[in-house]
Design a protein around this motif. Structure first.
Motif, short mmCIF file in Angstrom:
data_model
loop_
_atom_site.label_atom_id
_atom_site.label_comp_id
_atom_site.label_asym_id
_atom_site.label_seq_id
_atom_site.Cartn_x
_atom_site.Cartn_y
_atom_site.Cartn_z
N ASN A 68 -5.48 -18.86 29.71
CA ASN A 68 -6.53 -17.93 29.29
C ASN A 68 -6.19 -16.48 29.61
OD1 ASN A 68 -8.41 -19.54 27.97
ND2 ASN A 68 -9.29 -20.26 29.90
N THR A 69 -5.65 -16.25 30.82
CA THR A 69 -5.25 -14.88 31.16
C THR A 69 -4.23 -14.38 30.15
OG1 THR A 69 -5.63 -15.27 33.50
CG2 THR A 69 -4.18 -13.45 32.95
N PHE A 90 -13.64 -15.84 29.99
CA PHE A 90 -14.16 -14.76 30.85
C PHE A 90 -13.11 -13.71 31.17
CE2 PHE A 90 -12.32 -15.52 35.10
CZ PHE A 90 -11.68 -16.72 34.89
N LYS A 91 -11.85 -14.01 30.91
CA LYS A 91 -10.78 -13.09 31.31
C LYS A 91 -10.91 -11.73 30.64
CE LYS A 91 -8.60 -16.45 33.51
NZ LYS A 91 -8.40 -16.52 34.95
N GLY A 150 -10.29 -21.35 40.66
CA GLY A 150 -8.88 -21.62 40.41
C GLY A 150 -8.06 -20.70 41.30
N ASN A 151 -7.66 -19.56 40.74
CA ASN A 151 -6.95 -18.55 41.54
C ASN A 151 -7.96 -17.71 42.34
OD1 ASN A 151 -4.39 -17.83 42.30
ND2 ASN A 151 -4.17 -16.22 40.76
N LEU A 152 -9.23 -17.91 42.08
CA LEU A 152 -10.37 -17.35 42.82
C LEU A 152 -10.62 -15.87 42.58
CD1 LEU A 152 -9.88 -19.43 46.10
CD2 LEU A 152 -11.61 -19.80 44.33
N GLY A 153 -10.13 -15.35 41.46
CA GLY A 153 -10.44 -13.97 41.09
C GLY A 153 -11.88 -13.84 40.61
N ASN A 154 -12.32 -14.79 39.82
CA ASN A 154 -13.66 -14.70 39.25
C ASN A 154 -14.74 -14.76 40.33
OD1 ASN A 154 -15.29 -14.43 36.96
ND2 ASN A 154 -15.63 -16.63 36.82
N ALA A 175 -6.79 -25.29 33.26
CA ALA A 175 -7.04 -23.88 33.58
C ALA A 175 -7.09 -23.65 35.09
CB ALA A 175 -8.35 -23.43 32.94
N SER A 229 0.16 -17.52 33.96
CA SER A 229 -1.14 -17.98 33.50
C SER A 229 -1.17 -19.47 33.23
CB SER A 229 -1.51 -17.21 32.22
OG SER A 229 -2.76 -17.62 31.74
N THR A 230 -2.39 -20.01 33.34
CA THR A 230 -2.61 -21.37 32.85
C THR A 230 -3.12 -21.31 31.40
OG1 THR A 230 -4.83 -21.36 33.82
CG2 THR A 230 -3.07 -22.34 35.14
N THR A 270 -16.79 -20.58 31.83
CA THR A 270 -15.71 -19.60 31.78
C THR A 270 -14.89 -19.62 30.49
OG1 THR A 270 -14.54 -21.27 33.05
CG2 THR A 270 -15.36 -19.35 34.27
N GLU A 287 -14.93 -25.44 28.00
CA GLU A 287 -13.67 -26.13 28.29
C GLU A 287 -13.79 -26.87 29.63
OE1 GLU A 287 -10.10 -24.20 29.88
OE2 GLU A 287 -10.81 -22.38 28.92
#
Ligand code: F0G
Length: 456
Positions: free
Chosen positions: A158-159, A131-132, A259-263, A320, A155-156, A396, A366
């Motif tokens: 994907n970014t 999704f990135k 995760g980092n809660l951007g999505n 991720a 990043s983990t 994602t 994933e």
């Protein structure tokens, strides 16, 4: 049909701090407010009257019409919706035709979860398979507009894959900071091939992010993590495109991994904006699911009523989302509260089982994406999701991002020797280990016959 990107009163955006409301003319290198340190967001002063100059139905027709265009930007599932995004001049736009991801019906998973109407929007079907890309096309373009030579992210996996691809397409250099170990080979191989300078730091994601924030204060490097509000703007389009696919009739629930809660922040922002602009008649409930070993947001909401967050040392096989100090938690909370969504946490075995179930529906994803189905099952058991309600899971990342996890699960090795070994026995029926045989027709027929008997 006009194909150029016209700057209109509606697409003029401004920065605003989500904490103190300050509206700086430009962002600091780490995209934090210089007054209070909270995150910046983009808003549209031209929308203050709660509507656009253009009729919602005219916009919907325009976006649909662009699907038939031969222009690169119209073929992008992000830039197609540019009327709801900040203005970036066309000469700076970097696109790989991202977005345009499918919405799939998941009948078997629906039965397993006790929900008749279950769909998945598969963001793993983007150009770099996560999704990135929807956020990266937009934020990389803003880096290009700013004249940056270097872009960077922590990043983990994907970014970094996405950033490296878009930087290469835009003739920019990219620097990747990833944790040494606990990152899938598929993702690492992408950033290498796309030409990034890749540093594996002996720390976790949160440690990489700390170093990155210090780096951008000293070097003219553009930060492309999801604290960058242009990332959030691009990622809004997943929700806009979803509503278009549903003929602008929102589902009852949308479920995302956290995760980092951007999505979750981006999808929440898009839903609120679409509702304000009367593009959708009501708000779906947006729920956020975390792995139990990486659940700071879940604990923030459940234990502290969303008033604060306690960073933790995160651990989960869903690498991720192995994040203990999520940057965008306040933005994500806003979407959760505005839509009446919920938070949930799921175990490692629940994630692995849900992943195999999504695979068995012929879709696959994933591990981090599978928390959505695992979380749905729990929300259903708690009665928060009802059997007759419609649910969309946001998947994602692609199944092929992390084949190691998948193979270990099916071979029965994933939880061997771990505290989860006995719980894992419950998921055994989902395992399909490869069978090694002599090159003998009879042996193959024997396996086929046995599989046929077991399927009855
Ligand atoms: N799913 C996948 C496959 C991810 O790669 C990520 C985050 C998430 C879910 C969580 O999204 O951070 O917006 O809440 N991956 C980041 C990365 C952190 O570096 O690739 P989020």
């Amino acid at each position: 049909m006009p194909l150029s990107i016209a700057k209109t009163a509606e697409t003029v955006s401004r920065l605003r701090c989500i904490g103190c409301g300050a509206t700086p003319d430009s962002a600091s290198q780490d995209f934090r407010c210089i007054a209070c340190g909270d995150l910046l967001e983009l808003f549209f002063p031209g929308w203050n009257r709660d509507s656009l100059a253009v009729d919602p139905s005219v916009l919907k027709a325009l976006w649909l019409n662009r699907r038939t265009s031969r222009e690169a930007l119209d073929q992008s599932g992000v830039w197609r919706f540019r009327e709801l995004l900040p203005h970036i001049p066309e000469e700076h736009a970097i696109t790989l035709r991202e977005g345009n991801t499918p919405l799939y019906h998941l009948p078997r998973c629906g039965r397993a979860a006790g929900v008749e109407n279950l769909h998945a929007k598969h963001q793993g079907m983007n150009p770099t398979a996560s999704f990135k890309d929807t956020g990266m096309t937009f934020a990389a373009s803003s880096a290009h507009q700013g004249g940056f030579k270097w872009v960077a992210c922590a990043s983990t996996g994907n970014t970094s894959a996405s950033m490296a691809a878009y930087a290469a397409r835009g003739n920019m250099h990219s620097l990747v900071l990833i944790p040494d170990g606990k990152i899938s080979w598929g993702k690492l191989s992408q950033s290498l091939d796309y030409g990034a300078i890749t540093c594996q730091l002996r720390t976790d994601f949160d440690g990489c992010f700390r170093i990155l924030n210090e780096l951008v204060r000293q070097k003219p490097v553009y930060l492309l993590n999801s604290v960058n509000p242009y990332r959030i703007e691009g990622q809004k389009t997943a929700a806009i495109e979803l509503m278009e696919q549903l003929a602008w009739e929102p589902p009852d629930h949308i479920i995302v991994p956290g995760g980092n809660l951007g999505n979750s922040s981006a999808i929440g922002k898009a839903l609120i904006e679409m509702h304000d602009l009367k593009l959708i008649p009501r708000l779906p409930k947006l729920s956020i699911i975390q792995a139990r070993g990486a659940n700071p947001f879940y604990r923030s909401v459940r234990e502290f009523g969303g008033k604060k967050i306690e960073p933790m040392t995160a651990d989960t096989l869903a690498t991720a989302i192995r994040i203990g100090n999520p940057a965008s938690w306040r933005k994500a909370l806003r979407g959760l509260e505005a839509t009446g969504g919920e938070v949930e946490e799921v175990s490692e075995v629940e994630i692995a089982a849900a992943k195999a179930e999504i695979g068995a529906d012929g879709i696959g994803c994933e591990p981090a994406s599978a928390v959505t189905l695992a979380g749905l099952k729990k929300l259903r058991r708690r009665g928060f999701v009802k059997s007759g309600e419609s649910v969309v899971l946001i998947l994602t990342g692609h199944l092929l991002k992390d084949p190691d996890f998948t193979i270990k699960f099916h071979r029965g090795d994933l939880f061997k020797g771990t505290p989860d070994e006995s719980e894992a026995a419950q998921a055994k029926y989902l395992q399909r280990a490869p069978v090694v045989l002599d090159a003998d027709l009879g042996a193959v027929i024997g396996v086929l016959d046995e599989a046929e008997r077991n399927s009855k």
